[in-house]
Structure formats: structure tokens, C-alpha cells
Design a protein around this motif. Structure first.
Motif, mmCIF file in Angstrom:
data_model
loop_
_atom_site.group_PDB
_atom_site.id
_atom_site.type_symbol
_atom_site.label_atom_id
_atom_site.label_comp_id
_atom_site.label_asym_id
_atom_site.label_seq_id
_atom_site.Cartn_x
_atom_site.Cartn_y
_atom_site.Cartn_z
ATOM 1 N N LYS A 160 0.811 -1.259 0.024
ATOM 2 C CA LYS A 160 -0.096 -0.038 -0.142
ATOM 3 C C LYS A 160 0.868 1.189 0.114
ATOM 4 O O LYS A 160 0.519 2.263 -0.894
ATOM 5 C CB LYS A 160 -0.949 -0.063 1.373
ATOM 6 N N LEU A 161 1.863 1.181 0.782
ATOM 7 C CA LEU A 161 2.843 2.349 0.999
ATOM 8 C C LEU A 161 3.526 2.698 -0.254
ATOM 9 O O LEU A 161 3.444 3.830 -1.003
ATOM 10 C CB LEU A 161 3.850 2.521 1.940
ATOM 11 N N GLN A 162 3.797 1.642 -1.132
ATOM 12 C CA GLN A 162 4.603 1.702 -2.331
ATOM 13 C C GLN A 162 3.670 2.309 -3.284
ATOM 14 O O GLN A 162 3.814 3.222 -4.396
ATOM 15 C CB GLN A 162 5.421 0.380 -2.759
ATOM 16 N N GLN A 163 2.479 1.676 -3.409
ATOM 17 C CA GLN A 163 1.422 2.014 -4.340
ATOM 18 C C GLN A 163 1.234 3.636 -4.288
ATOM 19 O O GLN A 163 0.752 4.393 -5.207
ATOM 20 C CB GLN A 163 0.198 1.442 -4.165
ATOM 21 N N LYS A 164 1.260 4.247 -3.077
ATOM 22 C CA LYS A 164 0.741 5.598 -2.881
ATOM 23 C C LYS A 164 1.972 6.612 -2.738
ATOM 24 O O LYS A 164 1.767 7.546 -2.605
ATOM 25 C CB LYS A 164 -0.100 5.536 -1.502
ATOM 26 N N GLY A 165 3.263 5.738 -2.956
ATOM 27 C CA GLY A 165 4.578 6.692 -2.852
ATOM 28 C C GLY A 165 4.726 7.330 -1.425
ATOM 29 O O GLY A 165 5.196 8.492 -1.511
ATOM 30 N N LEU A 166 4.493 6.507 -0.526
ATOM 31 C CA LEU A 166 4.553 7.022 0.837
ATOM 32 C C LEU A 166 5.592 6.561 1.700
ATOM 33 O O LEU A 166 5.932 5.364 1.389
ATOM 34 C CB LEU A 166 3.285 7.043 1.360
ATOM 35 N N LEU A 167 6.334 7.192 2.672
ATOM 36 C CA LEU A 167 7.415 6.871 3.214
ATOM 37 C C LEU A 167 6.783 6.690 4.796
ATOM 38 O O LEU A 167 6.201 7.579 5.284
ATOM 39 C CB LEU A 167 8.464 7.754 3.377
ATOM 40 N N LEU A 168 7.130 5.547 5.345
ATOM 41 C CA LEU A 168 6.601 5.271 6.785
ATOM 42 C C LEU A 168 7.858 5.627 7.946
ATOM 43 O O LEU A 168 9.068 5.337 7.528
ATOM 44 C CB LEU A 168 6.203 3.972 7.018
ATOM 45 N N ALA A 169 7.222 6.214 9.135
ATOM 46 C CA ALA A 169 8.305 6.198 10.154
ATOM 47 C C ALA A 169 7.408 5.608 11.533
ATOM 48 O O ALA A 169 6.191 5.503 11.467
ATOM 49 C CB ALA A 169 8.579 7.823 10.407
ATOM 50 N N THR A 170 8.115 4.976 12.238
ATOM 51 C CA THR A 170 7.553 4.401 13.360
ATOM 52 C C THR A 170 8.085 5.070 14.466
ATOM 53 O O THR A 170 9.121 5.308 14.771
ATOM 54 C CB THR A 170 7.717 2.894 13.550
ATOM 55 N N LEU B 108 -2.611 0.917 10.525
ATOM 56 C CA LEU B 108 -1.867 1.540 9.416
ATOM 57 C C LEU B 108 -2.578 1.380 8.017
ATOM 58 O O LEU B 108 -2.862 2.060 7.113
ATOM 59 C CB LEU B 108 -0.310 1.247 9.325
ATOM 60 N N LEU B 109 -2.856 -0.310 8.028
ATOM 61 C CA LEU B 109 -3.638 -0.329 6.708
ATOM 62 C C LEU B 109 -5.070 0.363 6.555
ATOM 63 O O LEU B 109 -5.363 0.644 5.444
ATOM 64 C CB LEU B 109 -3.911 -1.938 6.777
ATOM 65 N N LYS B 110 -5.593 0.479 7.697
ATOM 66 C CA LYS B 110 -6.873 1.037 7.696
ATOM 67 C C LYS B 110 -6.612 2.583 7.128
ATOM 68 O O LYS B 110 -7.652 3.002 6.507
ATOM 69 C CB LYS B 110 -7.524 0.743 8.962
ATOM 70 N N MET B 111 -5.873 3.128 7.660
ATOM 71 C CA MET B 111 -5.570 4.509 7.268
ATOM 72 C C MET B 111 -5.206 4.763 5.909
ATOM 73 O O MET B 111 -5.689 5.817 5.151
ATOM 74 C CB MET B 111 -4.545 5.083 8.067
ATOM 75 N N LEU B 112 -4.606 3.673 5.236
ATOM 76 C CA LEU B 112 -4.133 3.836 3.862
ATOM 77 C C LEU B 112 -5.219 3.585 2.956
ATOM 78 O O LEU B 112 -5.032 3.793 1.617
ATOM 79 C CB LEU B 112 -3.205 2.806 3.508
ATOM 80 N N ASP B 113 -6.279 2.757 3.455
ATOM 81 C CA ASP B 113 -7.380 2.350 2.694
ATOM 82 C C ASP B 113 -8.135 3.709 2.188
ATOM 83 O O ASP B 113 -8.202 4.697 2.826
ATOM 84 C CB ASP B 113 -8.325 1.303 3.319
#
Length: 160
Positions: free
Chosen positions: A15-25, A155-160
Motif C-alpha cells: 500500500k505504501l509503495q502504491q501511494k508513494g509514501l514513506l513510513l516512520a515508526t 496503518l492499513l485502515k488509514m491507507l485504505d
């Protein structure tokens, strides 16, 4: 790593790759387990920026800009602090989206109103910020494992 966590981390990566987003934890009670699950995925460097393991109060304030007054008012295990941790991870990284975990994995550490197993989460992306408080059952390992899985599901829920 449980299969469920591995599958969730792979879905997060897609999902992150599809949206071109970077994640931090920003992790406290999970001690870097979320970041470890993510970096088990080949190619995760294209969508995972960094992880902060801020176990102490001092590290939360120094690395994530969490206000000591906020910690004093709400406690380090609170939705308010979880939100500040996620926002601090964004502010101190190149990420677009962040998640945080802070909790009492046990077997000790319970305080009035916050039994062992209490975990607070936050997910922040732009102007959208979601926090949640749950209480998980089981031993220290079980609480931490459930926390990692829930953080990734959120995180998946937020990306949907």
C-alpha cells in the motif's frame, strides 16, 4: 515473526509503495518490533524511512519532541502521548505517515486505571490523526505481539 505479522507488514509495504509514501515508526512497548517486521520485507527501504525506539521518557521528549508537561498530565501510556510520538516521528524524519505504540506489556508496571496490557496507538498522515487505547490479555510476549499486529492493521485502515 508470526505469519500474521509478516503478512500484515507485506500488505503495508504494498500500500505504501502504491501511494508513494514513506513510513516512520515511534515505538515504546514494542521495542522496535514493528520496524523489525517491516524490514523483514525485501525492498522495504523504498517505503520505510526510519523507526524511533523511545523507551524512556527522556527519549520521548528528546527524540520525538513529546512535551514533559503532557507526559506529567496524561502519563506516557496515553492516547495524547501516542499522538505526540507519531507527530514527532513525522517531524524528525522524511516520512509522510507515522504510527506509534506506547503501553504496559507487563508483568509489572500497572497503575490505577491502566492495567497490564494497556496499549495506546496513534497513526498520523497529513491532517488525519487517529488514536486508540486497548487492553490486551496474555503475558508480556503476547501483549507485544498483539500490539504489533494491531499497529499494522491500523496503518492499513488509514491507507485504505
Amino acid at each position: 515473526m508470526s505469519t500474521d505479522i509478516g503478512e500484515l507488514a507485506a500488505q503495508v509495504g504494498q500500500k505504501l509503495q502504491q501511494k508513494g509514501l514513506l513510513l516512520a515508526t515511534a515505538e515504546s512497548c514494542t521495542g522496535g518490533w514493528v520496524s523489525q517486521a517491516i524490514t523483514e520485507i525485501a525492498g522495504s527501504s523504498s517505503w520505510f524511512d526510519c523507526g524511533f525506539v523511545t523507551y524512556s521518557i527522556a527519549s520521548k521528549t528528546e527524540m520525538l519532541d513529546v512535551s514533559p508537561a503532557q507526559i506529567a498530565q496524561f502519563g506516557s501510556v496515553s492516547e495524547e502521548v501516542a499522538l505526540s510520538m507519531a507527530r514527532g516521528a513525522l517531524a524528525n524524519s522524511n516520512a509522510h505517515i507515522a504510527l506509534s505504540t506506547t503501553g504496559i506489556a507487563g508483568p509489572t508496571g500497572a497503575v490505577p486505571g491502566k492495567p497490564v496490557g494497556t496499549v495506546c496507538f496513534a497513526w498520523v498522515h497529513g491532517d488525519v490523526a487517529v488514536s486508540e487505547r486497548l487492553v490486551f490479555g496474555g503475558d508480556r510476549h503476547a501483549v507485544r505481539e498483539q500490539t504489533v499486529a494491531h499497529a499494522l492493521r491500523g496503518l492499513l485502515k488509514m491507507l485504505d
